[in-house]
Scaffold this motif. Sequence first.
Motif, PDB file in Angstrom:
ATOM      1  N   ASP A  30      -3.345   0.035  -1.738  1.00 46.91           N
ATOM      2  CA  ASP A  30      -2.593   1.286  -1.722  1.00 46.91           C
ATOM      3  C   ASP A  30      -1.218   0.997  -2.307  1.00 46.91           C
ATOM      4  N   ARG A  31      -0.964   1.561  -3.510  1.00 47.07           N
ATOM      5  CA  ARG A  31       0.304   1.260  -4.198  1.00 47.07           C
ATOM      6  C   ARG A  31       1.480   1.985  -3.568  1.00 47.07           C
ATOM      7  N   LEU A  32       1.180   2.969  -2.686  1.00 50.57           N
ATOM      8  CA  LEU A  32       2.255   3.672  -1.994  1.00 50.57           C
ATOM      9  C   LEU A  32       2.449   3.044  -0.617  1.00 50.57           C
ATOM     10  N   GLY A  33       2.759   1.769  -0.623  1.00 47.83           N
ATOM     11  CA  GLY A  33       2.847   1.029   0.631  1.00 47.83           C
ATOM     12  C   GLY A  33       4.093   1.350   1.446  1.00 47.83           C
ATOM     13  N   THR A  34       5.162   1.775   0.788  1.00 46.84           N
ATOM     14  CA  THR A  34       6.413   2.070   1.502  1.00 46.84           C
ATOM     15  C   THR A  34       7.013   3.362   0.954  1.00 46.84           C
ATOM     16  N   ASP A  58       3.570   9.437   4.965  1.00 42.32           N
ATOM     17  CA  ASP A  58       2.305   9.699   5.662  1.00 42.32           C
ATOM     18  C   ASP A  58       1.679  10.998   5.177  1.00 42.32           C
ATOM     19  N   ARG A  59       2.517  12.024   4.998  1.00 44.39           N
ATOM     20  CA  ARG A  59       1.983  13.323   4.583  1.00 44.39           C
ATOM     21  C   ARG A  59       1.471  13.270   3.146  1.00 44.39           C
ATOM     22  N   VAL A  60       2.171  12.536   2.302  1.00 45.26           N
ATOM     23  CA  VAL A  60       1.735  12.395   0.904  1.00 45.26           C
ATOM     24  C   VAL A  60       0.407  11.641   0.845  1.00 45.26           C
ATOM     25  N   ARG A  61       0.305  10.573   1.613  1.00 45.09           N
ATOM     26  CA  ARG A  61      -0.941   9.799   1.605  1.00 45.09           C
ATOM     27  C   ARG A  61      -2.121  10.621   2.092  1.00 45.09           C
ATOM     28  N   LEU A  62      -1.863  11.433   3.126  1.00 43.56           N
ATOM     29  CA  LEU A  62      -2.925  12.284   3.655  1.00 43.56           C
ATOM     30  C   LEU A  62      -3.372  13.290   2.595  1.00 43.56           C
TER      31      LEU A  62
END
Length: 174
Positions: A30-34, A58-62
């Motif tokens: 997951d490249r959006l780690g932080t 969290d909302r973006v990942r969801l």
Amino acid sequence: MYQWRYLGGHLALDLCNTVSWRLDPARTVDRLGTAALFADWFRTATGLRAEADHGMLDRVRLLRDETIRVVDAHLAGEPPDLRFVYDAWREALHHARPSERLPITVTADEPVHHLALAVAELLHRPDLSALRRCDGEGCGWLFLDTTRNHSRRWCDSADCGNRARVRAYSRRRA
Ligand SMILES: [Zn+2]
């Protein structure tokens, strides 16, 4: 540092493609780690600044994971569960700034809303038959095939395409 790649042909698909090797659990990244990585991705993808925090991440990942689910279902010929993306779209419209001229464009300041609008825009497109998943083993990246003869098979022919050619070559040699 990982170099962001924008091969999807649409912001919503580039969002989906922030997971690398998603069809190979041993290699999935997951490249959006932080929140900082997300802010960097969002800035380079849209030219907009983002003040990202963990809640937003969290909302973006969801949103991303639900969008992937919808696209995968569509590609599998199954009815997608659209509830989440509809709700995200409605919420985004609620916060959107409508344009004052035609054609109507809606933008939202909050990154997750901006992205939810992009997801809705993608899913409204009449050319969803151009939606593809890379043929590369384990890759799972998504893109719109805009080639004239609809022949694009790879996220990147120099990358997944090349690996497949090498594999086919060694199979023939064996
Ligand atoms: Zn690929």
